[in-house]
Design an enzyme around this catalytic site. Structure first.
Site, PDB file in Angstrom:
ATOM      1  N   ARG A 130     -36.591  -1.475  67.926  1.00 43.54           N
ATOM      2  CA  ARG A 130     -38.358  -1.271  67.733  1.00 43.54           C
ATOM      3  C   ARG A 130     -38.788  -2.654  68.164  1.00 43.54           C
ATOM      4  O   ARG A 130     -39.955  -2.923  69.165  1.00 43.54           O
ATOM      5  CB  ARG A 130     -38.744  -1.902  66.217  1.00 43.54           C
TER       6      ARG A 130
ATOM      7  N   LYS B 270     -36.655  -2.752  52.341  1.00 42.14           N
ATOM      8  CA  LYS B 270     -36.017  -4.153  51.454  1.00 42.14           C
ATOM      9  C   LYS B 270     -36.226  -4.457  50.141  1.00 42.14           C
ATOM     10  O   LYS B 270     -35.041  -4.586  49.458  1.00 42.14           O
ATOM     11  CB  LYS B 270     -35.459  -4.998  52.717  1.00 42.14           C
ATOM     12  N   LYS B 271     -37.367  -4.373  50.495  1.00 40.87           N
ATOM     13  CA  LYS B 271     -37.762  -5.712  49.307  1.00 40.87           C
ATOM     14  C   LYS B 271     -37.605  -4.458  47.888  1.00 40.87           C
ATOM     15  O   LYS B 271     -37.207  -4.931  46.711  1.00 40.87           O
ATOM     16  CB  LYS B 271     -40.018  -5.230  49.047  1.00 40.87           C
TER      17      LYS B 271
ATOM     18  N   THR C 158     -36.040 -17.780  56.397  1.00 39.89           N
ATOM     19  CA  THR C 158     -35.037 -18.680  55.729  1.00 39.89           C
ATOM     20  C   THR C 158     -34.077 -18.238  55.866  1.00 39.89           C
ATOM     21  O   THR C 158     -33.610 -19.880  55.616  1.00 39.89           O
ATOM     22  CB  THR C 158     -36.092 -17.227  54.555  1.00 39.89           C
TER      23      THR C 158
ATOM     24  N   ASP D  89     -39.902 -11.310  43.267  1.00 37.72           N
ATOM     25  CA  ASP D  89     -39.600 -11.316  44.867  1.00 37.72           C
ATOM     26  C   ASP D  89     -40.948 -11.838  45.691  1.00 37.72           C
ATOM     27  O   ASP D  89     -42.353 -11.201  45.069  1.00 37.72           O
ATOM     28  CB  ASP D  89     -39.166 -11.265  45.419  1.00 37.72           C
ATOM     29  N   LYS D  90     -40.410 -12.663  45.960  1.00 37.50           N
ATOM     30  CA  LYS D  90     -42.194 -12.580  47.267  1.00 37.50           C
ATOM     31  C   LYS D  90     -41.757 -12.716  48.643  1.00 37.50           C
ATOM     32  O   LYS D  90     -40.346 -12.941  49.487  1.00 37.50           O
ATOM     33  CB  LYS D  90     -43.334 -14.171  47.385  1.00 37.50           C
ATOM     34  N   HIS D  91     -42.046 -11.829  49.927  1.00 42.77           N
ATOM     35  CA  HIS D  91     -42.000 -11.698  51.450  1.00 42.77           C
ATOM     36  C   HIS D  91     -43.105 -12.330  52.001  1.00 42.77           C
ATOM     37  O   HIS D  91     -44.453 -11.633  51.787  1.00 42.77           O
ATOM     38  CB  HIS D  91     -41.463 -10.264  50.630  1.00 42.77           C
ATOM     39  N   SER D  92     -42.925 -12.837  53.172  1.00 42.73           N
ATOM     40  CA  SER D  92     -44.036 -13.636  54.269  1.00 42.73           C
ATOM     41  C   SER D  92     -43.670 -11.888  55.480  1.00 42.73           C
ATOM     42  O   SER D  92     -42.569 -11.723  55.620  1.00 42.73           O
ATOM     43  CB  SER D  92     -43.698 -14.695  54.638  1.00 42.73           C
TER      44      SER D  92
ATOM     45  N   SER E 156     -40.573  -0.937  56.845  1.00 41.63           N
ATOM     46  CA  SER E 156     -39.555  -1.418  56.877  1.00 41.63           C
ATOM     47  C   SER E 156     -39.014  -2.656  55.696  1.00 41.63           C
ATOM     48  O   SER E 156     -38.139  -3.361  55.361  1.00 41.63           O
ATOM     49  CB  SER E 156     -39.503  -2.495  58.508  1.00 41.63           C
TER      50      SER E 156
HETATM   51  N1  URA Z   1     -40.560  -7.607  58.738  1.00 48.01           N
HETATM   52  C1  URA Z   1     -39.857  -6.825  58.495  1.00 48.01           C
HETATM   53  O1  URA Z   1     -39.141  -7.140  57.757  1.00 48.01           O
HETATM   54  N2  URA Z   1     -39.948  -5.295  59.362  1.00 48.01           N
HETATM   55  C2  URA Z   1     -41.502  -5.157  60.144  1.00 48.01           C
HETATM   56  O2  URA Z   1     -41.260  -4.078  60.021  1.00 48.01           O
HETATM   57  C3  URA Z   1     -41.916  -6.112  61.001  1.00 48.01           C
HETATM   58  C4  URA Z   1     -41.241  -7.304  59.876  1.00 48.01           C
END
Ligand code: URA
Length: 438
Positions: free
Chosen positions: A168, A187-188, A120, A80-83, A183
């Site tokens: 937050r 998830k990833k 997305t 996967d890619k995450h930004s 964070s």
């Molecule tokens: N994106 C996230 O999912 N978590 C963060 O803390 C900052 C950006």
């Protein structure tokens, strides 16, 4: 263990034990901790810091607050890619189908836009009837059939992050590296991946503004991914101007379909370039290409041959949308929107298009959210006609705001003009990939 005892430890600058962190994350999930206790501890973490062990403990506790997916029965590398979040940042819609066309299985769990940044899921939901609420079983089925699934975070995936991130966001404690790492990676890592590439944005439109801090975040993300057994690399990429031509949900999906159809306007070239760079990194990490040059060719070919578009069409169908949108992407555009043109106030070279200002303005006219529960207007947005480095004449249209009514544009049109700076001298070209971090 009482919340106030754990809060006191961090308030006094002490490191928390793995057990204390587990109790905290458990309290976030069960509701045993009140919002004010969670935010007190998060603020103490923000001010007094977390060491690497604490960062890994939070990540682990958050990851195991939910389920971890397992795709071992899918015979392909999972990646996967995450930004970290930007403006006009739409590469997922090109990367996922292009990787699928190259034999990677992509279980992409994405987020929604918040503040000035887009998400997305909102872009995908601009496709009528497209469903991002998928169960694990459905994600697997969709992935098996078309190579990738694009879904939202369910209550099963890292549920601790949902509550923590919202708090937050409301208490100005987002931009702290260990909390961002926990964070994102909780998830990833729940996606059961073999490889991950992170697009760490840097600059005016990013959470982290300086290159040095962005590199630190990139390194921390990579180290955490690896310590959990996932090959992880980061590209630190520029977010000093919006990426590509459009900012806004349906508009960005339209831009990606144009790229996949080989009908790309020149302002979208960087969207394609960044998508190719990130996807190529994944192919090398998955050992599907021998080096980055070969990987770039494979991804470019997946786009140019129409294979990625075909994958996207199949995916849209499997996720409930109308795949004919791939043949007529202009159906995503709303012809009734009112155009407010931003004109160049002098002749010269565009030296600044501030992505933070553009993102905030699109959000104000309805294209984004102030709080996580807000609805978004998929149609509205902004067209970035002139990009940094372009030569313009006084009176040229350099940007176009698209709103439902002329009145909706009034609160932001002056602010949008302020996003642009025109200089007599050509600015230094923006370097898209600022650093590669392993
Ligand atoms: N994106 C996230 O999912 N978590 C963060 O803390 C900052 C950006």
């Amino acid at each position: 263990m009482r919340p106030q005892d754990i809060i006191r430890q961090k308030r006094d600058g002490k490191a928390l034990t793995t057990r204390e962190i587990a109790v905290f994350i458990d309290g976030v999930c069960t509701g045993a901790w009140e919002d004010y206790q969670i935010t007190a501890l998060v603020m103490a973490m923000f001010l007094n810091g977390l060491n690497e062990r604490e960062q890994n403990s939070i990540t682990r506790s958050m990851l195991h607050s939910g389920k971890v997916m397992n795709f071992d029965d899918i015979d392909a590398p999972k990646a996967d890619k995450h930004s970290t979040g930007g403006v006009g940042d739409k590469t997922s819609l090109v990367i996922a189908p292009a990787l699928a066309a190259c034999g990677v299985a992509v279980p992409m769990i994405s987020g929604r836009g918040l503040g000035h940044t887009g998400g997305t899921l909102d872009k995908l939901e601009a496709i009528p009837a497209y469903n991002v609420r998928l169960s694990f079983a459905k994600i697997k089925r969709v992935m098996r059939e078309c190579g990738f699934a694009l879904a939202g975070q369910t209550a099963e995936i890292a549920p601790a992050d949902r509550r923590l991130y919202a708090l937050r966001d409301a208490t100005a404690t987002v931009p702290y590296i260990p909390l961002i790492v926990a964070s994102i990676m909780s998830k990833k890592l729940a996606e059961g991946l073999d490889a991950l590439v992170l697009d760490v944005k840097t600059g005016k439109g990013a959470f982290i503004k300086t290159l040095a801090e962005s590199k630190k975040l990139a390194a921390a993300l990579c180290a955490t991914g690896r310590s959990f057994g996932v090959k992880t690399e980061s590209l630190v990429t520029d977010m000093n101007e919006p990426l590509g031509l459009y900012v806004g949900n349906a508009l960005e999906t339209f831009e990606c379909l144009q790229i996949l159809r080989g009908e790309m306007p020149e302002q979208a070239a960087r969207t394609r370039e960044l998508s190719v760079e990130l996807a190529a990194n994944v192919l090398v990490q998955c050992r599907l290409a021998k080096d980055i040059a070969a990987a770039r060719k494979m991804i470019s070919n997946a786009i140019d041959s129409g294979a990625a578009l075909e994958k996207f069409g199949k995916n849209i169908e499997l996720q409930g949308g109308d795949p004919r949108i791939c043949d007529r992407p202009e159906r995503l555009l709303n012809a009734k929107l009112v155009e407010t043109k931003i004109l160049a106030e002098s002749s010269g070279f565009v030296s600044v298009v501030d992505p933070l200002v553009v993102g905030e303005c699109v959000s104000i006219v309805g294209g984004g959210r102030v709080k996580a529960s807000d609805a978004v207007d998929h149609a509205v947005g902004f067209k970035c006609i002139a990009k940094v480095g372009d030569r313009v004449k006084r009176g040229d249209t350099i940007g176009v705001l698209l709103t439902r009514t002329a009145k909706a544009a009034l609160p932001v049109s002056e602010k949008l003009k302020g996003a642009y700076k025109i200089s007599p001298k050509a600015p230094k070209p923006i370097q898209l990939v600022r650093a590669r971090v392993k």
